[in-house]
Design a protein around this motif. Structure first.
Motif, PDB file in Angstrom:
ATOM      1  N   TRP A   1       0.846  -1.188   0.000  1.00  0.00           N
ATOM      2  CA  TRP A   1       0.000   0.000   0.000  1.00  0.00           C
ATOM      3  C   TRP A   1       0.878   1.233   0.000  1.00  0.00           C
ATOM      4  CZ3 TRP A   1      -5.118  -0.240  -0.736  1.00  0.00           C
ATOM      5  CH2 TRP A   1      -5.737  -1.479  -0.524  1.00  0.00           C
ATOM      6  N   GLN A   2       0.299   2.352  -0.378  1.00  0.00           N
ATOM      7  CA  GLN A   2       1.013   3.613  -0.356  1.00  0.00           C
ATOM      8  C   GLN A   2       0.283   4.581   0.557  1.00  0.00           C
ATOM      9  OE1 GLN A   2       1.033   4.484  -4.560  1.00  0.00           O
ATOM     10  NE2 GLN A   2       3.209   4.038  -4.678  1.00  0.00           N
ATOM     11  N   THR A   3       1.036   5.367   1.280  1.00  0.00           N
ATOM     12  CA  THR A   3       0.435   6.417   2.094  1.00  0.00           C
ATOM     13  C   THR A   3       1.058   7.739   1.695  1.00  0.00           C
ATOM     14  OG1 THR A   3       2.081   6.098   3.823  1.00  0.00           O
ATOM     15  CG2 THR A   3       0.033   4.854   4.020  1.00  0.00           C
ATOM     16  N   CYS A   4       0.353   8.835   1.953  1.00  0.00           N
ATOM     17  CA  CYS A   4       0.861  10.138   1.548  1.00  0.00           C
ATOM     18  C   CYS A   4       0.270  11.201   2.440  1.00  0.00           C
ATOM     19  CB  CYS A   4       0.534  10.410   0.091  1.00  0.00           C
ATOM     20  SG  CYS A   4      -1.222  10.394  -0.276  1.00  0.00           S
ATOM     21  N   MET A   5       0.766  12.421   2.299  1.00  0.00           N
ATOM     22  CA  MET A   5       0.331  13.523   3.160  1.00  0.00           C
ATOM     23  C   MET A   5      -0.841  14.288   2.568  1.00  0.00           C
ATOM     24  SD  MET A   5       3.996  14.946   4.543  1.00  0.00           S
ATOM     25  CE  MET A   5       3.208  16.285   5.438  1.00  0.00           C
ATOM     26  N   TYR A   6      -1.025  14.223   1.239  1.00  0.00           N
ATOM     27  CA  TYR A   6      -2.161  14.867   0.578  1.00  0.00           C
ATOM     28  C   TYR A   6      -3.129  13.771   0.135  1.00  0.00           C
ATOM     29  CZ  TYR A   6       0.447  19.268   0.249  1.00  0.00           C
ATOM     30  OH  TYR A   6       1.136  20.424   0.528  1.00  0.00           O
ATOM     31  N   ILE A   7      -4.316  13.760   0.700  1.00  0.00           N
ATOM     32  CA  ILE A   7      -5.281  12.712   0.373  1.00  0.00           C
ATOM     33  C   ILE A   7      -6.589  13.365  -0.076  1.00  0.00           C
ATOM     34  CG2 ILE A   7      -6.548  10.685   1.210  1.00  0.00           C
ATOM     35  CD1 ILE A   7      -4.427  10.382   3.376  1.00  0.00           C
ATOM     36  N   SER A   8      -7.092  12.931  -1.211  1.00  0.00           N
ATOM     37  CA  SER A   8      -8.382  13.421  -1.716  1.00  0.00           C
ATOM     38  C   SER A   8      -9.398  12.297  -1.646  1.00  0.00           C
ATOM     39  CB  SER A   8      -8.243  13.910  -3.164  1.00  0.00           C
ATOM     40  OG  SER A   8      -7.391  15.029  -3.243  1.00  0.00           O
ATOM     41  N   PHE A   9     -10.547  12.592  -1.065  1.00  0.00           N
ATOM     42  CA  PHE A   9     -11.654  11.636  -1.015  1.00  0.00           C
ATOM     43  C   PHE A   9     -12.694  12.050  -2.047  1.00  0.00           C
ATOM     44  CE2 PHE A   9      -9.904  11.047   3.263  1.00  0.00           C
ATOM     45  CZ  PHE A   9      -9.821   9.672   3.312  1.00  0.00           C
ATOM     46  N   LEU A  10     -12.971  11.148  -2.963  1.00  0.00           N
ATOM     47  CA  LEU A  10     -13.890  11.429  -4.062  1.00  0.00           C
ATOM     48  C   LEU A  10     -15.047  10.441  -4.008  1.00  0.00           C
ATOM     49  CD1 LEU A  10     -12.867  12.137  -7.728  1.00  0.00           C
ATOM     50  CD2 LEU A  10     -14.616  10.452  -7.258  1.00  0.00           C
ATOM     51  N   ASP A  11     -16.254  10.959  -3.978  1.00  0.00           N
ATOM     52  CA  ASP A  11     -17.453  10.121  -3.982  1.00  0.00           C
ATOM     53  C   ASP A  11     -17.870   9.873  -5.428  1.00  0.00           C
ATOM     54  OD1 ASP A  11     -19.810   8.799  -3.589  1.00  0.00           O
ATOM     55  OD2 ASP A  11     -20.866  10.479  -2.643  1.00  0.00           O
ATOM     56  N   VAL A  12     -17.834   8.617  -5.867  1.00  0.00           N
ATOM     57  CA  VAL A  12     -18.155   8.323  -7.270  1.00  0.00           C
ATOM     58  C   VAL A  12     -19.623   8.604  -7.587  1.00  0.00           C
ATOM     59  CG1 VAL A  12     -16.314   6.621  -7.495  1.00  0.00           C
ATOM     60  CG2 VAL A  12     -18.589   5.876  -6.754  1.00  0.00           C
ATOM     61  N   ALA A  13     -20.473   8.760  -6.557  1.00  0.00           N
ATOM     62  CA  ALA A  13     -21.879   9.081  -6.810  1.00  0.00           C
ATOM     63  C   ALA A  13     -22.046  10.473  -7.402  1.00  0.00           C
ATOM     64  CB  ALA A  13     -22.686   8.970  -5.511  1.00  0.00           C
ATOM     65  N   LEU A  14     -20.985  11.290  -7.398  1.00  0.00           N
ATOM     66  CA  LEU A  14     -21.102  12.624  -7.997  1.00  0.00           C
ATOM     67  C   LEU A  14     -21.356  12.547  -9.500  1.00  0.00           C
ATOM     68  CD1 LEU A  14     -18.215  13.370  -9.639  1.00  0.00           C
ATOM     69  CD2 LEU A  14     -17.393  13.589  -7.304  1.00  0.00           C
ATOM     70  N   PHE A  15     -21.077  11.368 -10.106  1.00  0.00           N
ATOM     71  CA  PHE A  15     -21.373  11.197 -11.530  1.00  0.00           C
ATOM     72  C   PHE A  15     -22.877  11.149 -11.781  1.00  0.00           C
ATOM     73  CE2 PHE A  15     -16.975   9.863 -11.546  1.00  0.00           C
ATOM     74  CZ  PHE A  15     -16.506  10.312 -12.772  1.00  0.00           C
ATOM     75  N   ASN A  16     -23.663  10.935 -10.730  1.00  0.00           N
ATOM     76  CA  ASN A  16     -25.118  10.885 -10.894  1.00  0.00           C
ATOM     77  C   ASN A  16     -25.742  12.279 -10.894  1.00  0.00           C
ATOM     78  OD1 ASN A  16     -24.774   8.084 -10.665  1.00  0.00           O
ATOM     79  ND2 ASN A  16     -25.138   8.115  -8.457  1.00  0.00           N
ATOM     80  N   ARG A  17     -24.974  13.281 -10.489  1.00  0.00           N
ATOM     81  CA  ARG A  17     -25.522  14.623 -10.313  1.00  0.00           C
ATOM     82  C   ARG A  17     -25.109  15.536 -11.459  1.00  0.00           C
ATOM     83  NH1 ARG A  17     -23.679  13.174  -4.998  1.00  0.00           N
ATOM     84  NH2 ARG A  17     -21.732  14.344  -5.284  1.00  0.00           N
ATOM     85  N   ASP A  18     -25.921  16.561 -11.656  1.00  0.00           N
ATOM     86  CA  ASP A  18     -25.641  17.549 -12.695  1.00  0.00           C
ATOM     87  C   ASP A  18     -24.876  18.751 -12.158  1.00  0.00           C
ATOM     88  OD1 ASP A  18     -26.957  16.056 -14.640  1.00  0.00           O
ATOM     89  OD2 ASP A  18     -28.896  16.966 -14.181  1.00  0.00           O
ATOM     90  N   SER A  19     -24.710  18.824 -10.840  1.00  0.00           N
ATOM     91  CA  SER A  19     -24.046  19.978 -10.244  1.00  0.00           C
ATOM     92  C   SER A  19     -22.552  19.963 -10.552  1.00  0.00           C
ATOM     93  CB  SER A  19     -24.258  19.979  -8.723  1.00  0.00           C
ATOM     94  OG  SER A  19     -23.781  18.768  -8.161  1.00  0.00           O
ATOM     95  N   SER A  20     -21.949  21.139 -10.475  1.00  0.00           N
ATOM     96  CA  SER A  20     -20.532  21.271 -10.799  1.00  0.00           C
ATOM     97  C   SER A  20     -19.666  20.703  -9.666  1.00  0.00           C
ATOM     98  CB  SER A  20     -20.184  22.742 -11.038  1.00  0.00           C
ATOM     99  OG  SER A  20     -20.476  23.508  -9.881  1.00  0.00           O
ATOM    100  N   LEU A  21     -18.443  20.370 -10.030  1.00  0.00           N
ATOM    101  CA  LEU A  21     -17.497  19.820  -9.063  1.00  0.00           C
ATOM    102  C   LEU A  21     -17.132  20.876  -8.020  1.00  0.00           C
ATOM    103  CD1 LEU A  21     -14.896  17.806 -11.180  1.00  0.00           C
ATOM    104  CD2 LEU A  21     -16.460  16.885  -9.461  1.00  0.00           C
ATOM    105  N   LYS A  22     -17.062  20.424  -6.762  1.00  0.00           N
ATOM    106  CA  LYS A  22     -16.648  21.297  -5.671  1.00  0.00           C
ATOM    107  C   LYS A  22     -15.716  20.509  -4.754  1.00  0.00           C
ATOM    108  CE  LYS A  22     -20.984  23.962  -5.558  1.00  0.00           C
ATOM    109  NZ  LYS A  22     -21.682  23.169  -6.595  1.00  0.00           N
ATOM    110  N   SER A  23     -14.970  21.244  -3.946  1.00  0.00           N
ATOM    111  CA  SER A  23     -14.084  20.578  -2.991  1.00  0.00           C
ATOM    112  C   SER A  23     -13.804  21.508  -1.818  1.00  0.00           C
ATOM    113  CB  SER A  23     -12.767  20.180  -3.659  1.00  0.00           C
ATOM    114  OG  SER A  23     -12.008  21.322  -3.984  1.00  0.00           O
ATOM    115  N   TYR A  24     -13.431  20.934  -0.703  1.00  0.00           N
ATOM    116  CA  TYR A  24     -12.913  21.708   0.430  1.00  0.00           C
ATOM    117  C   TYR A  24     -11.815  20.889   1.082  1.00  0.00           C
ATOM    118  CZ  TYR A  24     -15.859  18.768   3.477  1.00  0.00           C
ATOM    119  OH  TYR A  24     -16.454  17.713   4.115  1.00  0.00           O
ATOM    120  N   SER A  25     -10.826  21.590   1.634  1.00  0.00           N
ATOM    121  CA  SER A  25      -9.658  20.930   2.206  1.00  0.00           C
ATOM    122  C   SER A  25      -9.565  21.209   3.697  1.00  0.00           C
ATOM    123  CB  SER A  25      -8.373  21.401   1.510  1.00  0.00           C
ATOM    124  OG  SER A  25      -8.389  21.061   0.141  1.00  0.00           O
ATOM    125  N   ILE A  26      -9.061  20.243   4.424  1.00  0.00           N
ATOM    126  CA  ILE A  26      -8.845  20.350   5.871  1.00  0.00           C
ATOM    127  C   ILE A  26      -7.392  20.008   6.148  1.00  0.00           C
ATOM    128  CG2 ILE A  26      -9.653  19.620   8.153  1.00  0.00           C
ATOM    129  CD1 ILE A  26     -12.152  18.503   6.746  1.00  0.00           C
TER     130      ILE A  26
END
Length: 237
Positions: A179-204
């Motif tokens: 496995w690989q680990t890293c300091m920058y991790i993005s969580f992406l919900d594949v269900a966003l392909f079901n929606r017509d809304s534009s891509l958004k993100s927020y970082s913590i």
């Protein structure tokens, strides 16, 4: 008479070879230039990786040019492809562009979870409704998604963060039992392909424990995380 013919042959012989030698040199020079130009052209090309899944098979391709979304025939024709069995998929890093065509989310986790990908494009090649399922991607800088709508493909792009070589240490991965680990991790919900809304993100920033600080993603606690490290977590929705 014979003496005159002999003198003529002796005179014309060197002249004939003298005319041939420049031609040979020209051919050698042209060949060398051709090899040089081809070498420069090949080095100038930046191959990208295309992976597509279809009918329980995975094709891993190296492409020197962009291929129209979900054009499997063109990809097999224009790219250098090989078939990979799903259970034989190995986690790796992608420094360049990675494009994945998929019809369902069954193998996306196997291909992407905790894999280092800086520039990713995901193209849904079907009208299937996808379940809520998160992918954890390392070091993601730019995400593009493409979905099929009314016989055309609509593409969205999202710049998650920018940075040059100075980010290389922060994005560096540590291998742990495959496995690989890293300091920058993005969580992406594949269900966003079901929606017509534009891509958004927020970082913590300064996330020490994903399981404790982000309980919604607690099922990722099984994945190895280095001790005494903090993470920048980006949620894409």
């Amino acid at each position: 008479m014979n003496r005159l013919l002999k003198e003529k042959q002796e005179h014309t012989g060197p002249h004939r070879w003298g005319m041939a030698l420049p031609s040979i040199h020209c051919l050698l020079l042209m060949g060398a230039l051709g090899i040089f130009v081809l070498d420069c052209f090949t080095k100038g090309q930046k191959n990208s990786t295309l992976i597509f899944t279809k009918e329980n098979t995975i094709r891993n391709c190296s492409c020197s040019a962009d291929i129209r979304d979900c054009d499997y025939t063109l990809a097999n024709l224009m790219c250098s492809c090989k078939t990979v069995l799903p259970f034989a998929v190995q986690r790796t890093s992608y420094n360049g562009h990675l494009t994945i065509w998929f019809t369902d989310s069954s193998v996306l986790g196997r291909l992407l979870n905790f894999t280092l990908v800086q520039d990713l494009k995901l193209s849904l090649c079907s009208s299937n409704t996808l379940p809520t399922e998160y992918l954890a991607i390392c070091g993601l800088k730019r995400l593009r998604i493409s979905t099929e709508a009314k016989f055309a493909f609509q593409e969205q792009s999202l710049l998650i963060h920018s940075g040059g070589d100075s980010d290389s240490q922060g994005m560096a991965t540590w291998s742990h039992k495959g496995w690989q680990t890293c300091m920058y991790i993005s969580f992406l919900d594949v269900a966003l392909f079901n929606r017509d809304s534009s891509l958004k993100s927020y970082s913590i920033e300064n996330i020490v424990s994903i399981a404790n600080d982000l309980p919604d993603f607690s099922y990722f606690k099984a994945f190895p995380m280095p001790n005494n490290k903090s993470y920048v977590v980006t949620v894409i929705y």
